[in-house]
Design an enzyme around this catalytic site. Structure first.
Site, PDB file in Angstrom:
ATOM      1  N   LYS A  91       0.874  -1.161   0.000  1.00  0.00           N
ATOM      2  CA  LYS A  91       0.000   0.000   0.000  1.00  0.00           C
ATOM      3  C   LYS A  91       0.915   1.216   0.000  1.00  0.00           C
ATOM      4  CE  LYS A  91      -3.220   2.635   2.745  1.00  0.00           C
ATOM      5  NZ  LYS A  91      -3.812   2.861   4.064  1.00  0.00           N
ATOM      6  N   ASN A 201      -9.774   2.054   9.062  1.00  0.00           N
ATOM      7  CA  ASN A 201      -9.097   1.695  10.297  1.00  0.00           C
ATOM      8  C   ASN A 201      -9.724   2.413  11.495  1.00  0.00           C
ATOM      9  OD1 ASN A 201      -5.560   1.323  11.185  1.00  0.00           O
ATOM     10  ND2 ASN A 201      -7.299   1.352  12.518  1.00  0.00           N
TER      11      ASN A 201
END
Lengths: 252, 65
Positions: A91, A201
């Site tokens: 990522k 998240n």
């Protein structure tokens, strides 16, 4: 398909900021995710526990380059992550501004070119900019991850029309909404619009009950995906009666 | 010699990167290393000499978003 990998869960979950490792593990299970994001940091005490926790989830690991501000830092971090995690997935985050955590498009593209050429499978954290998206694809990216809103802000899809254009512009590229999602309804909205997945998240980690919120996001993402596949009705400006007029009694 | 390990100055005996990991008690297979901002793969640690003032980063999996 994300670099040849078919995922049944379309929720990617970050592993930071949970109240405890036990709650993190439970939230991962409740979310149904198959992909978790992790980072690399200076080794300190207790590192072994986190490694074991990751392995026990059975999830595919998507290492990030969070916190990198230059292409060089991000490239070095990617190299280190590939060795530690044994995956070509990365990522790619190259942060351009400390307050907004907005990607630096120029450094992002530079790092993506290098990493794709080295065989990495890059998931670039990008904006909804179409030209940048095209350049990233030219560089070898086969997934794009536009932000919904600034990281950790919980604002949802801040530029919804821009994201709609992006979805239309890249019909064959998997697009993942990364960052800014605060509520399950926002995740569902992204999926209804045809995005392929959402990555979040803070919305789970900072909920009063992270495990319950992980479950809520799972349901929202599943609902949004099912809705997209079923095809939403077209939006109209005017009312349109759903009950037939034909056969109505003359009572006036 | 004096080197910088994860941002902290250390006086070490080790003359190679792999010896440094042993000396400081790191689990060599579980960490990734960089010297002066450049990645040093596991297989090259034995052959990587340390020089005084070298900046060594030893990284491991951590929570991330």
């Amino acid at each position: 398909m994300f670099y040849g990998t078919e995922l049944s869960s379309r929720l990617f979950l970050g592993t930071a900021q949970y109240p405890s490792p036990a709650i993190l593990a439970e939230a991962i299970r409740a979310s149904g995710t198959e992909v978790i994001t992790v980072s690399l940091r200076r080794e300190g005490p207790g590192g072994g526990g986190f490694r074991d926790l990751i392995a026990a989830t059975g999830c595919r690991v998507l290492p990030n380059t969070a916190g990198c501000h230059t292409a060089r830092e991000a490239i070095t971090t990617a190299h280190m992550a590939r060795e530690v995690f044994g995956t070509n997935w990365i990522k790619l985050e190259v942060i351009g501004h400390a307050d907004t955590l907005q990607p630096d498009p120029f450094a992002l593209l530079e790092a993506a070119r290098v990493l794709c050429a080295e065989g990495f499978e890059v998931f670039p954290y990008t904006t909804e900019d179409l030209i940048l998206g095209e350049k990233l694809i030219e560089a070898g990216c086969r997934v794009l991850m536009p932000w919904g809103a600034p990281i950790g802000s919980g604002q949802g899809l801040r530029n919804i029309e821009g994201l709609r254009s992006m979805r239309a512009h890249f019909p064959d590229t998997p697009l993942v909404i990364d960052a800014g999602i605060g509520a399950p309804s926002q995740a569902a909205e992204a999926m209804e619009m045809g995005f392929d997945a959402v990555l979040l998240n803070t919305a789970v980690a900072k909920a009063l009950a992270p495990v319950g919120m992980a479950r809520a996001f799972r349901q929202a993402v599943e609902a949004g995906l099912a809705a997209h596949r079923a095809g939403l009705m077209p939006r109209r400006d005017m009312a349109s009666a759903s009950t037939p007029i034909f056969g109505m009694a003359a009572l006036a | 010699m004096r080197v910088d390990v994860n941002g902290t100055p250390r006086e070490v005996q080790a003359e190679t990167l792999s010896a440094l990991l042993d000396e400081l008690g790191f689990e060599a297979p579980c960490v990734a290393t960089a010297v002066d901002g450049t990645f040093v793969p596991r297989t090259l640690r034995d052959a990587h000499p340390l020089t005084p003032g070298a900046r060594i980063e030893i990284l491991a999996p951590m929570q991330g978003g």
